[in-house]
Scaffold this active site. Sequence first.
Site, PDB file in Angstrom:
ATOM      1  N   ASP A   1      36.779  44.684  39.931  1.00 55.81           N
ATOM      2  CA  ASP A   1      36.786  43.197  39.910  1.00 55.81           C
ATOM      3  C   ASP A   1      35.624  42.844  40.959  1.00 55.81           C
ATOM      4  O   ASP A   1      34.883  43.673  41.820  1.00 55.81           O
ATOM      5  CB  ASP A   1      37.994  42.781  40.392  1.00 55.81           C
ATOM      6  CG  ASP A   1      37.955  41.173  39.924  1.00 55.81           C
ATOM      7  OD1 ASP A   1      36.902  40.610  39.586  1.00 55.81           O
ATOM      8  OD2 ASP A   1      39.122  40.421  40.028  1.00 55.81           O
TER       9      ASP A   1
HETATM   10  C1  BGC Z   1      37.736  37.431  39.113  1.00 54.93           C
HETATM   11  C2  BGC Z   1      37.669  38.008  37.900  1.00 54.93           C
HETATM   12  C3  BGC Z   1      36.493  37.696  37.017  1.00 54.93           C
HETATM   13  C4  BGC Z   1      35.290  38.050  38.031  1.00 54.93           C
HETATM   14  C5  BGC Z   1      33.858  37.929  37.512  1.00 54.93           C
HETATM   15  C6  BGC Z   1      36.461  37.802  39.963  1.00 54.93           C
HETATM   16  O1  BGC Z   1      36.459  36.794  41.131  1.00 54.93           O
HETATM   17  O2  BGC Z   1      38.857  37.931  39.891  1.00 54.93           O
HETATM   18  O3  BGC Z   1      38.677  37.726  37.149  1.00 54.93           O
HETATM   19  O4  BGC Z   1      36.342  38.134  35.941  1.00 54.93           O
HETATM   20  O5  BGC Z   1      35.394  37.328  39.180  1.00 54.93           O
HETATM   21  O6  BGC Z   1      33.529  36.503  37.489  1.00 54.93           O
END
Ligand code: BGC
Length: 759
Positions: free
Chosen positions: A287
Amino acid sequence: MKIRNLVLGALCGITFFSCSASGGGKDAEMDRFITDLMGKMTIREKLGQLNLPSGGDLVTGSVMNTELGDMIRKEEIGGFFNVKGVKKIYDLQRLAVEETRLKIPLIVGADVIHGYETIFPIPLALSCSWDTLAVQQMARISAIEASADGICWTFSPMVDICRDARWGRIAEGSGEDPYLGSLLAKAYVRGYQGNNMQGRDEILSCVKHFALYGASEAGKDYNTVDMSHLRMYNEYFAPYRAAVEAGVGSVMSSFNIVDGIPATANKWLLTDVLRDEWGFQGLLVTDYNSIAEMAVHGVAPLEEASVRALQAGTDMDMVSCGFLNTLEESLKEGKVTEAQINTACRRVLEAKYKLGLFADPYKYCDTLRVEKELYTADHRAAAREIAAKTFVLLKNEKNLLPLEEKGKIALIGPMADARNNMCGMWSMTCTPSGHGTLLEGIRSAAGDKAEILYAKGSNVYYDEEMEKGAVGIRPLERGNDRQLLAEALRTAARADVIVAAVGECAEMSGESPSRTNLEIPDAQQDLLKALVKTGKPVVLLLFTGRPLVLNWENEHVPAILNVWFGGSETGDAVADVLFGKVVPSGKLTTTFPRSVGQLPLFYNHLNTGRPDPDNRVFNRYASNYLDESNEPLYPFGYGLSYTDFVYGDLQLSSETLPKNGTLTASVTVTNRGDCDGYETVQIYLRDIYAEVARPVKELKGFERIFLKKGESREVKFVITEDDLKFYNSGLQYIYEPGEFDVMIGTNSRDVQTKRFSAE
Ligand code: BGC
């Protein structure tokens, strides 16, 4: 799960993408191609493939002379995300395949969570349709639109089970049930990846957040998770595993800690469970910045965190740049091996190969498609139809709903004309200026048959700072509290019926906004109270991304229709249901509590040794509260219709489930009301005694049936041993012969029960 479900049956015949089953010939060809390519790559170039930065400010402006452009030329990235627009993406792809030594195409990701330009209801709402085909269709349309605009990888579905409405990200998932969550996880993957990503409109899906993110302590985002393995296996893992079984091509690890180690670098989770036990062979991405965040967790600075994440099984580093900037040195120091880097690099290249990017790097850059395939009339019609299926009728005293299209209807509330607030969180890819508001939808449906009056009525919150936080990137114009209320009351005075459009605004749920108070925000609650006080009939149209505490509303407002955030077509979809063109059929997939103090609250809990059989407010020495009952306000599976469904007696084909045999539970449901409608019939099981305590009930099947007015239908569920299985203390997936309760009903609370024994 062998309990058969007609809805699911209809999904057969679709070819699923599966890494392991994609055929020796093709795999061998891919292997040869990638081995050959990797033979030419330097370590630095391999590490470049593992690097996934955010395009960030590239949402506007030219892409050519940017940091991202430079990184591409230097072959320092494998892909990027957060860039919108096929022309920009084309330019970046061109840099990668025409201005670099190896000409490796880029993988382009985005958070396409519930639509792209056409926005569907938020995932929590979608799950309340209990309609796997609808979810699959929404994913298919999302993939068509996203791929037309240059995107080949979506960070969806989010399948984290959540039992705590304080957590804002509950809005992004499918609720609290692992069985339903698993069916929906598969539906999303099928919709996005379609026929093995062969088509130009089929994209790579990424199931997230692996794992257990929805169990963040205290419902606070990014918080610690501490959970027994027994609970992980029995209650939380199923939807991730289902996505893997459906052939999901990528997985995103979660921000949280699991067994003390951030999921990002948790080898047990990412390799032992995900790859070795479940057979996942695809791409594993972290993530956002989570390798770097391991330092803040107090686990390891960037260099060591990168080593640990790679060794745990991570392939791609989202945003941290830890892999790119530190692994070369770690390799020299013998902390990682070249084989480990090769494995990760190969998986990134395989994902690109399977997407067809080596065959045609511009597969997703067809600028003609973008003109024709976004926000089309067909997509909008599907979004409108699906949205109406997700609304949950929570209360409807004296059949106040549907409203007749006549007289004067006052639509009042800050959500009534808030164009940029209909879509909910994760809808940055859309263009709200093209969407209708609720007011416009209702006015157009009413035509000249009814007069629709309007007043904003209140701010979101009285406190300006509080409102600023709540509205985030979608501000609403603020007004003077007293003037707004006075105007609302003047408008209400002229009306025959009042529709109050209040609740959360879009950015109050989703990533980050956890809440400790789950009531409708203060200014809106006061507005609602004032409207009810007028004595006129009031319909509460509830906007929310999570369960709210609605005790007062349930007691005093005659009709409550929860419309969540219904997407770009909310206005028309709400009008369809409000005026009875569509009969509501949504059922809750998340429990609505009576009090925040009850959280986490969920239907499939274990019993204590001292349950409170009467669910009174206080029963000393029973497991309950001094000041609140154990009961939810609205239970899992709950949702009313404009018509009435009557259940006949629950029948079992036998009192015994023979070894290797089946047993049928059936019930006849009759539509006794005044209109046609859909009912979702639910079956639950309970294992009376087992080595480890089992939940008081668990959903094992459901059927969404359409019954014409006056029509009856027998609904049958076939139970097999598989439906009785669970993980025991040794984490073996078994069933134990003995007694079981089978329950069938219209929701998880109102069920009929019969007992059978399994041999
Ligand atoms: C979130 C994810 C997301 C990623 C990319 C993160 O902050 O937890 O769910 O896919 O950002 O935007």
